[in-house]
Design a protein around this motif. Structure first.
Motif: not given
Length: 179
Positions: A135-162
């Motif tokens: 989290x932490x980045x609020x969508x300002x950083x997309x991650x390296x490799x197989x990493x994802x910002x799961x934060x509410x502001x990056x996604x616009x919602x709560x994600x399923x783990x799937x």
């Protein structure tokens, strides 16, 4: 079911200005109520939800009480990863409503997942296609490799783990360590 999110920032009035696209609310109370409603529309009592830091915001005397007030409204088995805005008082409340970690490694349907509040450049088993949720980045950083910002502001919602696994596995592997 399992869910994942980060940086809900309950009671953070200024976030309404910083993240207008994902928080189109007039007041902090409206935002709090909408996020609680979304959480409970997805997460059932038997479901598990990972929150990767910065759950509550504020420097007020009753932050422990206010954190408990929000948590008692939320369904599901809660697992918290500490964030930079999570104080000793909010962490005390987390311990009453779920599990608390600095960092966590879990398996989901044979998929190894690393969870932390901050994005990592290298993580355990990255060479073997493990995934990293942050989290932490609020969508300002997309991650390296197989990493994802799961934060509410990056996604616009709560994600399923799937949904997280689908996003992370679609990314190209990038290994920065030598082993």
């Amino acid at each position: 079911m399992r869910f994942i999110t980060s940086d809900l920032h309950f009671n953070h009035e200024a976030i309404l200005k910083f993240c207008k696209e994902t928080r189109p609310f007039q007041t902090m109370q409206e935002m709090n109520e909408a996020i609680i409603k979304e959480w409970n529309s997805k997460v059932r009592p038997q479901d598990e939800i990972y929150h990767l830091g910065d759950f509550m915001f504020g420097k007020f005397d009753n932050i422990y009480k206010e954190t408990c007030r929000v948590l008692e409204q939320l369904q599901g088995k809660k697992v918290f990863i500490k964030g930079n805005h999570d104080t000793s008082q909010t962490i005390k409340a987390f311990k009453e409503f779920g599990e608390v970690y600095d960092y966590l490694e879990v398996k989901h349907e044979k998929q190894f997942i690393i969870m932390s509040h901050y994005p990592l450049a290298c993580w355990n088993k990255a060479r073997y296609n493990s995934l990293h949720a942050f989290g932490h980045c609020h969508g300002s950083f997309k991650g390296i490799g197989k990493s994802v910002d799961v934060g509410y502001d990056a996604q616009g919602k709560i994600l399923t783990l799937e949904e997280f696994v689908e996003q992370a596995t679609a990314k190209d592997k990038e290994i920065l360590d030598g082993h």
